[in-house]
Design an enzyme around this catalytic site. Structure first.
Site, PDB file in Angstrom:
ATOM      1  CB  CYS A  26       0.705   2.674   9.189  1.00 16.16           C
ATOM      2  SG  CYS A  26       1.487   3.817   8.025  1.00 16.16           S
ATOM      3  CB  CYS A  43      -0.532   7.083 -10.740  1.00 14.81           C
ATOM      4  SG  CYS A  43      -2.052   6.545 -11.473  1.00 14.81           S
ATOM      5  CB  CYS A  84       3.089   0.262   7.327  1.00 18.12           C
ATOM      6  SG  CYS A  84       2.097   0.704   5.887  1.00 18.12           S
ATOM      7  CB  CYS A 135       3.487   3.705   3.502  1.00 18.60           C
ATOM      8  SG  CYS A 135       3.384   4.397   5.167  1.00 18.60           S
ATOM      9  CB  CYS A 191      -0.492   4.899   4.652  1.00 19.53           C
ATOM     10  SG  CYS A 191      -0.283   3.111   4.571  1.00 19.53           S
TER      11      CYS A 191
END
Length: 158
Positions: free
Chosen positions: A77, A145, A125, A122, A74
């Site tokens: 974070c 995707c 975060c 995520c 991510c």
């Protein structure tokens, strides 16, 4: 109070409740920042995707052509989300994977377009990474995707 005033008051109460619920849901993540802090930390495109559930243009991400061994994390974070072992070319213009790393992502229903989709966020975060569909390859049949701007590539062990 007349009917019009009652409708306005009801609408305002609903809006306040939705903002409170949305804010509470975002605050439940281990990594939380103010909106201004997210704007400073992320590029404008990453901010729009991760924090406001935008979608990057197809075929615009360098991660589409990333074929090295490693992990996709991510961009908000740094939580590791996908292994290069599960990446495949879906032909859609976005980096695609057939499975996330355990515990890295969560999903929720998205009704922003005419058809229902499933958003991928995520778990650290709450950043919006993309969507998951049921038209991927074996062994899962899933196509995660993802927006490339919402991730970064960490070369090395997958």
């Amino acid at each position: 109070m007349n009917r019009r005033e009652m409708m306005r008051a009801s609408g305002a109460a609903l809006a306040i409740g939705l903002v409170a619920i949305h804010g509470a849901a975002r605050a439940a993540y281990p990594v939380t920042l103010s909106d201004d802090a997210w704007k400073k930390k992320l590029s404008p495109d990453a901010y729009n995707v991760l924090r406001h559930e935008a979608t990057e243009r197809p075929f615009s991400s360098p991660l589409n052509n990333e074929h090295r061994t490693g992990t996709f994390a991510c961009a908000g974070c740094d939580q590791k989300a996908f292994s290069s072992k599960t990446k495949f070319d879906s032909g859609t213009g976005w980096p695609s994977f057939w499975a996330p790393l355990p515990g890295a992502v969560a999903t929720k229903s998205d009704f922003a377009l005419i058809e229902q989709r499933t958003e991928v966020h995520c778990t650290r975060c709450g950043g919006h990474l993309g969507h998951v569909f049921d038209d991927g390859p074996k062994p899962t049949g899933k196509r995660y995707c993802m927006n490339g701007v919402a991730m970064k590539f960490l070369p090395g062990v997958a």
